[in-house]
Design an enzyme around this catalytic site. Sequence first.
Site, PDB file in Angstrom:
ATOM      1  N   ASP A  13       5.872 -29.508   8.370  1.00  0.00           N
ATOM      2  CA  ASP A  13       5.078 -29.929   7.221  1.00  0.00           C
ATOM      3  C   ASP A  13       5.940 -30.715   6.233  1.00  0.00           C
ATOM      4  OD1 ASP A  13       3.001 -28.517   8.345  1.00  0.00           O
ATOM      5  OD2 ASP A  13       3.082 -26.851   6.919  1.00  0.00           O
ATOM      6  N   ASP A 230      -3.995 -19.093   7.197  1.00  0.00           N
ATOM      7  CA  ASP A 230      -3.304 -18.589   8.384  1.00  0.00           C
ATOM      8  C   ASP A 230      -2.755 -17.187   8.146  1.00  0.00           C
ATOM      9  OD1 ASP A 230      -3.807 -20.963   9.763  1.00  0.00           O
ATOM     10  OD2 ASP A 230      -2.036 -21.915   8.911  1.00  0.00           O
TER      11      ASP A 230
END
Length: 283
Positions: A13, A230
Site C-alpha cells: 500500500d 479486514d
Amino acid sequence: MTRITVVGSINLDLVASAPHLPRAGETVTGATLARHPGGKGANQALAARRLGAEVALVGRVGDDAMADEATALLEAGGVDLSEVENDAEAPTGVALIAVDPSGENQIVVAAGANHRMTAAQLPARIEGALILQLELPLEVCEAAVGRATDFVCVNLAPAQPVSDQLLRRADLIVVNETEAAFYGDLLHHGGGRVVTTLGANGAVMHQRGGEIARAAPPKVTAVDATGAGDAFVGAICVALLEGMEPQAALAFACAAGALAATRPGAQPSLPTRAEVEAIITAS
C-alpha cells in the site's frame, strides 16, 4: 488453536495522507506518503493471527523488492507463507490509497501478480476454516470454495457477480452496505450467516433473512479506515470459530475494526487479542 487458511491478495500500500480527498480532476497537494503491507487476503490473515489463530496464506507476489516489503509483517507475525508463490513475470500488487484527516479513503489497486494466480496453486483440499475475498481471479475463488472441507467465510469485496454455489456454500458472508446493495436478496438464499458492516454504526448479522444480532463499536477517534474492514473479517471468523455467540462475536469484531481505524496503515493498524479484549472491557 483455531486453524485458518486465507486465500487472497497480497499488496504493498502506498498511502497519501492529504488535507482532503480529491474530486474528479482535482489535484490535492500537501500530502505525506507512507508505505505499508496490505491486500485484503494478507490483512485478514494477519488480523486472524494477531487474534490468536494459526493461519496460512495462499497467494502470489512478484519476484521483486516490493514482495519482501509486502510480506514482512506477515512473516514477523507468524503467518505461514509456504503457499505464497513468486511470479517472475508480474510485479507485486500495489494499492494507491488517499486518506483524509477523518480517516475516509479512496483506493485504486493495480493487482499485478495477484491476478496471475490460478487454481493450480491451491491445495487439493483446504483443511480447517477458509477465509476468501474477491481480489483474486474469480475462478480461483470458486475453486477454493469447492476444495474447502470445513467452515467457509467469503468477504464479497470488491462486489462482482459470483455463482449461486459459492453463495450457498458459505457459512459466513461479510459485506459492507454498498456490497449488500449490489447482491440484494441473493445473500440470504443459503443457510449461512450474513454480516453487514455499517461503518461507525457497527454491524448486523442475519440468517435466512432474519436479524439475529447487532452490535455497535466502542467510541474511538478514527485516523485511517484502511484495513478496518479486514480486521473485522479476521475477528468475526476467529470469534465464531472459537464458539462465541453471534452477539458477542459481532461485538468482538466491531471492537477490532474500530481499533484498526485509530492507527495509520492496513497491517500496522491491526490489533492484538489483548487490545481488543481491553477495549471491550472498558466500553
